[in-house]
Design a protein around this motif. Sequence first.
Motif, PDB file in Angstrom:
ATOM      1  N   ALA A  38       1.664 -14.718  -3.298  1.00  0.00           N
ATOM      2  CA  ALA A  38       0.419 -15.055  -2.347  1.00  0.00           C
ATOM      3  C   ALA A  38      -0.581 -16.303  -2.164  1.00  0.00           C
ATOM      4  O   ALA A  38      -0.543 -16.584  -3.235  1.00  0.00           O
ATOM      5  CB  ALA A  38      -0.529 -13.816  -2.670  1.00  0.00           C
ATOM      6  N   GLN A  39      -0.499 -16.906  -1.037  1.00  0.00           N
ATOM      7  CA  GLN A  39      -1.619 -17.715  -0.873  1.00  0.00           C
ATOM      8  C   GLN A  39      -0.448 -19.177  -1.146  1.00  0.00           C
ATOM      9  O   GLN A  39      -0.874 -20.235  -1.380  1.00  0.00           O
ATOM     10  CB  GLN A  39      -2.713 -18.018  -1.222  1.00  0.00           C
ATOM     11  CG  GLN A  39      -3.596 -16.874  -0.822  1.00  0.00           C
ATOM     12  CD  GLN A  39      -4.879 -16.648  -1.119  1.00  0.00           C
ATOM     13  OE1 GLN A  39      -5.281 -16.671  -2.118  1.00  0.00           O
ATOM     14  NE2 GLN A  39      -5.788 -16.746   0.042  1.00  0.00           N
ATOM     15  N   ASP A  44       2.001 -22.590  -1.227  1.00  0.00           N
ATOM     16  CA  ASP A  44       2.221 -22.943  -0.156  1.00  0.00           C
ATOM     17  C   ASP A  44       3.527 -23.912  -0.541  1.00  0.00           C
ATOM     18  O   ASP A  44       4.762 -23.926  -0.036  1.00  0.00           O
ATOM     19  CB  ASP A  44       1.755 -23.996   0.138  1.00  0.00           C
ATOM     20  CG  ASP A  44       2.165 -25.462   1.202  1.00  0.00           C
ATOM     21  OD1 ASP A  44       2.926 -24.339   2.732  1.00  0.00           O
ATOM     22  OD2 ASP A  44       2.670 -26.122   1.741  1.00  0.00           O
ATOM     23  N   TYR A  73      -1.643 -24.940  -2.557  1.00  0.00           N
ATOM     24  CA  TYR A  73      -1.682 -23.423  -2.285  1.00  0.00           C
ATOM     25  C   TYR A  73      -1.952 -23.575  -0.667  1.00  0.00           C
ATOM     26  O   TYR A  73      -2.407 -25.133   0.180  1.00  0.00           O
ATOM     27  CB  TYR A  73      -3.201 -22.686  -2.701  1.00  0.00           C
ATOM     28  CG  TYR A  73      -2.856 -22.153  -3.867  1.00  0.00           C
ATOM     29  CD1 TYR A  73      -2.482 -20.636  -4.431  1.00  0.00           C
ATOM     30  CD2 TYR A  73      -3.046 -23.365  -4.785  1.00  0.00           C
ATOM     31  CE1 TYR A  73      -2.321 -20.967  -5.452  1.00  0.00           C
ATOM     32  CE2 TYR A  73      -2.541 -22.900  -6.650  1.00  0.00           C
ATOM     33  CZ  TYR A  73      -1.887 -21.668  -6.574  1.00  0.00           C
ATOM     34  OH  TYR A  73      -2.007 -20.659  -7.459  1.00  0.00           O
ATOM     35  N   THR A  74      -2.290 -22.623   0.056  1.00  0.00           N
ATOM     36  CA  THR A  74      -2.233 -22.473   1.765  1.00  0.00           C
ATOM     37  C   THR A  74      -3.940 -22.101   2.438  1.00  0.00           C
ATOM     38  O   THR A  74      -4.305 -22.512   3.521  1.00  0.00           O
ATOM     39  CB  THR A  74      -1.889 -21.627   2.065  1.00  0.00           C
ATOM     40  OG1 THR A  74      -2.266 -19.919   2.419  1.00  0.00           O
ATOM     41  CG2 THR A  74       0.481 -21.631   1.878  1.00  0.00           C
ATOM     42  N   VAL A  75      -4.696 -22.405   1.360  1.00  0.00           N
ATOM     43  CA  VAL A  75      -6.266 -22.912   1.245  1.00  0.00           C
ATOM     44  C   VAL A  75      -6.633 -22.738   0.550  1.00  0.00           C
ATOM     45  O   VAL A  75      -6.617 -23.193  -0.434  1.00  0.00           O
ATOM     46  CB  VAL A  75      -6.700 -20.379   1.469  1.00  0.00           C
ATOM     47  CG1 VAL A  75      -5.724 -19.850   2.586  1.00  0.00           C
ATOM     48  CG2 VAL A  75      -5.907 -20.275  -0.206  1.00  0.00           C
ATOM     49  N   ASP A  80     -11.464 -19.880  -1.356  1.00  0.00           N
ATOM     50  CA  ASP A  80     -10.715 -18.578  -0.639  1.00  0.00           C
ATOM     51  C   ASP A  80      -9.684 -18.231  -0.938  1.00  0.00           C
ATOM     52  O   ASP A  80      -8.935 -16.968  -0.683  1.00  0.00           O
ATOM     53  CB  ASP A  80      -9.898 -19.596   0.852  1.00  0.00           C
ATOM     54  CG  ASP A  80     -11.371 -19.823   1.406  1.00  0.00           C
ATOM     55  OD1 ASP A  80     -12.663 -19.007   1.728  1.00  0.00           O
ATOM     56  OD2 ASP A  80     -11.373 -20.668   2.769  1.00  0.00           O
ATOM     57  N   LEU A  81      -8.759 -18.571  -1.960  1.00  0.00           N
ATOM     58  CA  LEU A  81      -8.147 -18.151  -3.268  1.00  0.00           C
ATOM     59  C   LEU A  81      -8.577 -16.654  -3.630  1.00  0.00           C
ATOM     60  O   LEU A  81      -9.852 -16.113  -4.284  1.00  0.00           O
ATOM     61  CB  LEU A  81      -8.716 -18.920  -4.040  1.00  0.00           C
ATOM     62  CG  LEU A  81      -6.888 -20.269  -4.243  1.00  0.00           C
ATOM     63  CD1 LEU A  81      -7.291 -21.002  -5.506  1.00  0.00           C
ATOM     64  CD2 LEU A  81      -5.557 -19.902  -3.415  1.00  0.00           C
ATOM     65  N   THR A  82      -7.433 -15.590  -3.386  1.00  0.00           N
ATOM     66  CA  THR A  82      -7.551 -14.111  -3.604  1.00  0.00           C
ATOM     67  C   THR A  82      -7.816 -14.430  -5.568  1.00  0.00           C
ATOM     68  O   THR A  82      -7.349 -14.917  -5.717  1.00  0.00           O
ATOM     69  CB  THR A  82      -6.967 -13.689  -3.170  1.00  0.00           C
ATOM     70  OG1 THR A  82      -5.422 -13.918  -3.516  1.00  0.00           O
ATOM     71  CG2 THR A  82      -6.725 -13.672  -1.927  1.00  0.00           C
ATOM     72  N   ALA A 103      -4.288 -14.246  -6.750  1.00  0.00           N
ATOM     73  CA  ALA A 103      -3.622 -15.950  -6.985  1.00  0.00           C
ATOM     74  C   ALA A 103      -4.422 -16.285  -8.279  1.00  0.00           C
ATOM     75  O   ALA A 103      -3.353 -17.163  -8.685  1.00  0.00           O
ATOM     76  CB  ALA A 103      -3.808 -16.361  -5.128  1.00  0.00           C
TER      77      ALA A 103
END
Length: 755
Positions: free
Chosen positions: A87-88, A90, A114-116, A120-122, A125
């Motif tokens: 998740a997240q 890239d 990462y994409t965020v 905003d990383l969960t 992640a």
Amino acid sequence: MGVLWVGVLLVVGFLGVRAPSSGDEALRMPGTESQQAFDLLAERFPGTNPEAAEARLVFQASDGRQVTARANKAAIEKALGTLEGSAQVDSVSDPFGSGAVSKDGTMAYARINYTVGADDLTQEAKQTLQAAADQARGAGLTVEFGGTALLTQPQTGASTELIGLGVAAVVLFLTLGSVIAAGLPLMTALVGVLISLMGIFALARPLGLTSTVSILSLMLGLAVGIDYSLFITSRFRDERARGREPAEAAGRAVGTAGSAVVFAGATVFVALAGLSVVGIPELTKMGLASAGTVLISVIIALTLVPALFGFLGDRLLPRAVRRSLGVGRGGRGRRSAGIGGTVANEPLARDVTSAAAAGSFAAYGKRPGIAVRWARFLVRRRLAALLVGVIGLGVVAIPAFSLELGIPGDESKPVTNTQRRAYDLLSEGFGPGFNGPLTVVVDASRAADAQAAADTVARTVRDVDGVVSVGAPVFNPAKDTAVLTAIPASAPNTAETRELVHHIRSAVDAVEDDTHTSIAVTGRTAVIVDVSESIYSALVIYLAVIIGFAVILLLVVFRSILVPLKAALGFLLSVGAAFGVVVAVIQWGWASSLFGIDQTGPVMSIIPIFVIGVVFGLAMDYEVFLVSRMREEYVHGATSEDAIVTGFRHSGRVVTAAAVIMISVFAGFIGIAQTNIRTTGLGMAAAVAFDAFVVRMAIVPAVLALFGDRSWKLPRKLERVLPNVDVEGRSLDAYLSPQTTAPDKEATPNPVGGR
């Protein structure tokens, strides 16, 4: 009024709690070459997200073994494999296929994009990243994290700041002699800080306000909030001790000390808001948010504090004074003359007034207080005091000439931090310049052959002394913009790398016309160079604005030429000495263990000018609070020397307490792990100490004593032009009954030096 402020706090608090958080942004410098390069990259490489989080996993084989050994390589590939497609994420680089293995084969690193953004990383992640590292550690490898993915937001220094507040509470109690009186400045300061912080939280996402902005506002709000309330409360108690009715005492406190608070707060406000002229968005946000916090503190001091006088009444006075004034348990006196009425129980009022004038409500009948003795010493030894103060601060300021500006990175973090350990491993395995690569952006949209132009630029950069390697040009999809990565031989924050930036820029400028390209150099060190040059160029304008405003303001307040000039010169001495302390501790490491500093290094580029703004405003605070009382006594008929002593007698103790409180609050933030906050706290604590105790309470009285009556003179032309703001309260004397405003003969000091 109290209900109104509670309502404001609840509304702003609700908005602040419900607002989304805002993460820390990269330092932006509009108009600089480094920022132009970043903007061009964002425009020509639209698929990239410059704010996206990135992690750098650094692997080291144990006991000098090779990471390319079969077992170690398999462990690394397996750990990285768990991140691919998660998740997240890239992309995940392959250290063995991308040349990310050290020459001796003992280290390797992988980049996880990462994409965020990091905020905003969960949690999932982050846990996946931690699990991958733990898996490699289980195979016997050393694994450390670099990058932004696992960065934590700096804490507000709750434990260390509580110590500062505790010191402030003790100082307030010792100064005011009453638990309730000591609690009043603390309570009103906390109300102001909470409103300010909740407002910052509410506006954080739309305005991009970072955690640094909120911490600095907390630091400054506590300091000025306590001090402003203390000055007005102290004046109220002094007026009550003279036997005046509570309503009149409150009015006089706001009319005199409150006026000084307005002018002092205005100076701090302008000094902080004036940081906008520098042109650095982050500095502008810091300045405006802190200025707003100061404005709220001033308004609370002028409205909520007097309202609480009416609610608390004579419970703000020490018990002995209440008995002398005939006040019962409920805080009510045995007489009520009202404003403009006759002061009853005049002998007791005179007794308490004399005690207050001696520096303590309990000091009546004893020898003069330390403030009076110190003031008399300064008046007698004026020239010696002036020389010792100026020379002493000059000596302390000597290290300031070695001030180095930079942007502290992972190398400035404690050795227990994983980002610091990753930095050290990369420096050891790939060279000190690896952690601070320079990015050369080539706009080849006008070139006939973009590839040939980029290759020419690469050769030019590679030929510059101090460049270890230059990567192959990487083009955008349109093939009109190329990016080169140059690795310096020296570390990011060193003078050698800063010089290298200038050399590279000069070299590529020479080939722009031949290649028909536009070239910009950016990267961490390039940003340091651009920020430093922008600050230096704006510093003169900034100082001219704030010092010019302060001189005009002090001309109006004191109706004197000498007072504003010495105030400005005294500020330069105190801020120079403060930077001397900062350089000695932060850069040179003197006594660094006392402040928990594990690594020396340059000072954050924007910190000095922010400290200058804050310290200038606070220096004018102490100038107004101390000298305004001297001016008041001089206007009411005291000689120049007696005005100095009487001003010290009334204000010296309170100014001392205010300075100790402010130093305690600022010093409380030195315990925060964030380097820029720690440096700011140290610089401002040192500056307040030098300014309050050396400049304002030694050099200033010595100068006033040297010039005598000339200290308070103003040319007739200016006398006619300048407005009369009446900080001394002469209009109050004319308005109120003479019976309540007669000068207190018993409180007049003996002539200075016993003459």
